[in-house]
Scaffold this motif. Structure first.
Motif, PDB file in Angstrom:
ATOM      1  N   GLY A  44       0.806  -1.234   0.000  1.00 64.89           N
ATOM      2  CA  GLY A  44       0.000   0.000   0.000  1.00 64.89           C
ATOM      3  C   GLY A  44       0.835   1.279   0.000  1.00 64.89           C
ATOM      4  N   LYS A  45       2.113   1.176  -0.305  1.00 64.35           N
ATOM      5  CA  LYS A  45       2.985   2.365  -0.269  1.00 64.35           C
ATOM      6  C   LYS A  45       2.459   3.496  -1.170  1.00 64.35           C
ATOM      7  N   SER A  46       2.109   3.133  -2.405  1.00 63.86           N
ATOM      8  CA  SER A  46       1.698   4.179  -3.357  1.00 63.86           C
ATOM      9  C   SER A  46       0.404   4.843  -2.905  1.00 63.86           C
TER      10      SER A  46
ATOM     11  N   LEU B 295       9.552   6.281  -6.366  1.00 66.47           N
ATOM     12  CA  LEU B 295      10.872   5.894  -6.887  1.00 66.47           C
ATOM     13  C   LEU B 295      10.743   5.060  -8.169  1.00 66.47           C
ATOM     14  N   ASP B 296       9.804   4.110  -8.191  1.00 67.85           N
ATOM     15  CA  ASP B 296       9.588   3.303  -9.400  1.00 67.85           C
ATOM     16  C   ASP B 296       9.239   4.199 -10.598  1.00 67.85           C
ATOM     17  N   LYS B 297       8.357   5.167 -10.345  1.00 63.97           N
ATOM     18  CA  LYS B 297       7.925   6.039 -11.452  1.00 63.97           C
ATOM     19  C   LYS B 297       9.073   6.888 -11.960  1.00 63.97           C
TER      20      LYS B 297
ATOM     21  N   PHE C 122      18.851  -2.396 -12.756  1.00 64.64           N
ATOM     22  CA  PHE C 122      17.715  -1.734 -12.090  1.00 64.64           C
ATOM     23  C   PHE C 122      18.106  -1.268 -10.693  1.00 64.64           C
ATOM     24  N   ARG C 123      18.803  -2.135  -9.934  1.00 62.05           N
ATOM     25  CA  ARG C 123      19.165  -1.790  -8.546  1.00 62.05           C
ATOM     26  C   ARG C 123      20.138  -0.627  -8.492  1.00 62.05           C
ATOM     27  N   ARG C 124      21.060  -0.561  -9.462  1.00 57.75           N
ATOM     28  CA  ARG C 124      22.029   0.542  -9.498  1.00 57.75           C
ATOM     29  C   ARG C 124      21.319   1.863  -9.797  1.00 57.75           C
TER      30      ARG C 124
ATOM     31  N   LYS D 291       2.876  -6.962 -13.821  1.00 58.91           N
ATOM     32  CA  LYS D 291       3.765  -5.797 -13.926  1.00 58.91           C
ATOM     33  C   LYS D 291       4.936  -5.878 -12.936  1.00 58.91           C
ATOM     34  N   ARG D 292       4.979  -6.968 -12.143  1.00 58.96           N
ATOM     35  CA  ARG D 292       6.052  -7.087 -11.157  1.00 58.96           C
ATOM     36  C   ARG D 292       6.957  -8.262 -11.528  1.00 58.96           C
ATOM     37  N   PRO D 293       8.117  -7.944 -12.122  1.00 55.39           N
ATOM     38  CA  PRO D 293       8.963  -9.004 -12.686  1.00 55.39           C
ATOM     39  C   PRO D 293       9.401 -10.061 -11.673  1.00 55.39           C
TER      40      PRO D 293
ATOM     41  N   GLU E 216      13.313 -12.642   4.350  1.00 57.69           N
ATOM     42  CA  GLU E 216      14.680 -12.216   4.010  1.00 57.69           C
ATOM     43  C   GLU E 216      14.837 -10.694   4.086  1.00 57.69           C
ATOM     44  N   ARG E 217      13.777  -9.985   3.779  1.00 55.59           N
ATOM     45  CA  ARG E 217      13.851  -8.527   3.752  1.00 55.59           C
ATOM     46  C   ARG E 217      13.537  -7.864   5.088  1.00 55.59           C
ATOM     47  N   LEU E 218      12.933  -8.634   5.977  1.00 54.68           N
ATOM     48  CA  LEU E 218      12.493  -8.067   7.248  1.00 54.68           C
ATOM     49  C   LEU E 218      13.600  -7.330   8.013  1.00 54.68           C
TER      50      LEU E 218
HETATM   51  C1  S3P Z   1      10.399  -4.635  -6.321  1.00 54.66           C
HETATM   52  C2  S3P Z   1       9.255  -3.906  -6.084  1.00 54.66           C
HETATM   53  C3  S3P Z   1       8.642  -3.001  -7.080  1.00 54.66           C
HETATM   54  C4  S3P Z   1       9.689  -2.537  -8.106  1.00 54.66           C
HETATM   55  C5  S3P Z   1      10.408  -3.727  -8.672  1.00 54.66           C
HETATM   56  C6  S3P Z   1      11.121  -4.547  -7.613  1.00 54.66           C
HETATM   57  C7  S3P Z   1      10.927  -5.500  -5.249  1.00 54.66           C
HETATM   58  O1  S3P Z   1       8.073  -1.894  -6.419  1.00 54.66           O
HETATM   59  O2  S3P Z   1      10.602  -1.649  -7.527  1.00 54.66           O
HETATM   60  O3  S3P Z   1       9.463  -4.496  -9.353  1.00 54.66           O
HETATM   61  O4  S3P Z   1      12.120  -5.869  -5.316  1.00 54.66           O
HETATM   62  O5  S3P Z   1      10.178  -5.804  -4.290  1.00 54.66           O
HETATM   63  P1  S3P Z   1       6.642  -1.948  -5.644  1.00 54.66           P
HETATM   64  O6  S3P Z   1       6.889  -2.415  -4.258  1.00 54.66           O
HETATM   65  O7  S3P Z   1       6.203  -0.523  -5.681  1.00 54.66           O
HETATM   66  O8  S3P Z   1       5.768  -2.871  -6.429  1.00 54.66           O
END
Ligand code: S3P
Length: 171
Positions: free
Chosen positions: A12-14, A31-33, A55-57, A117-119, A139-141
């Motif tokens: 729900g960030k956006s 940031l994505d946009k 993408f990460r860089r 839309k989320r690779p 892992e991200r926690l």
């Molecule tokens: C990612 C989340 C995406 C986007 C990309 C990678 C991730 O953003 O940055 O697809 O690694 O969790 P949202 O959380 O806005 O979908």
């Protein structure tokens, strides 16, 4: 002040960032946009053509540019942003950060509708999604948990989450 929203995909960030931007009058940056605009390609296309590391860089570069401008901003981070490089240290030292914490079932029910839309999840089978999200979130926690505030979001209205954030910031 930069108000940064962190959390897993579908947390729900956006949505909350939009409401916060309206409530505070701070401009909204997603940031994505910003990445999509810079590359003139969708996130899925960037992953496909140039790979996740590229993408990460780029994500890191644009994050640096945003947090180094000291303007009032509501910043919606990408789901993975806090977990790469030392992004979480940068976020902590330059923003007021919030982790929007949603449960695995909540995340899965939202993500099932928007996998394409989320690779990172586009190729995960629907029936595998709960396990995938649970492991990935685990892992991200450690990164998410370093945010200044943790907001649980299950069962709360977006407007109430927004008010909670505004109250915590004494705005
Ligand atoms: C990612 C989340 C995406 C986007 C990309 C990678 C991730 O953003 O940055 O697809 O690694 O969790 P949202 O959380 O806005 O979908």
């Amino acid at each position: 002040m930069i108000i940064a929203l962190a959390g897993y995909m579908g947390s729900g960030k956006s949505r909350i960032a939009k409401l916060l931007s309206t409530a505070t009058g701070f401009p909204l940056l997603d940031l994505d946009k910003e990445i999509v605009q810079r590359e003139n390609a969708s996130i899925a296309e960037i992953f496909q053509a140039k790979g996740e590391l590229y993408f990460r860089r780029l994500e890191r570069q644009i994050l640096e540019q945003i947090v180094n401008s000291s303007q009032d901003t509501v910043l919606s981070l990408g789901g993975g942003t806090p977990a790469y490089f030392d992004n979480i240290s940068l976020i902590k030292s330059t923003t007021r950060s919030f982790y929007l914490q949603a449960s695995v079932p909540t995340l899965v029910s939202r993500l099932l509708k928007q996998k394409a839309k989320r690779p990172l999840i586009a190729n995960v089978l629907d029936e595998d999604l709960p396990e995938f999200v649970a492991k990935h979130l685990f892992e991200r926690l450690p990164y998410y948990a370093q945010c200044e505030f943790i907001i649980t979001t299950d069962g709360k209205k977006p407007e109430d989450i927004t008010s909670e954030i505004i109250q915590l910031l004494d705005l």
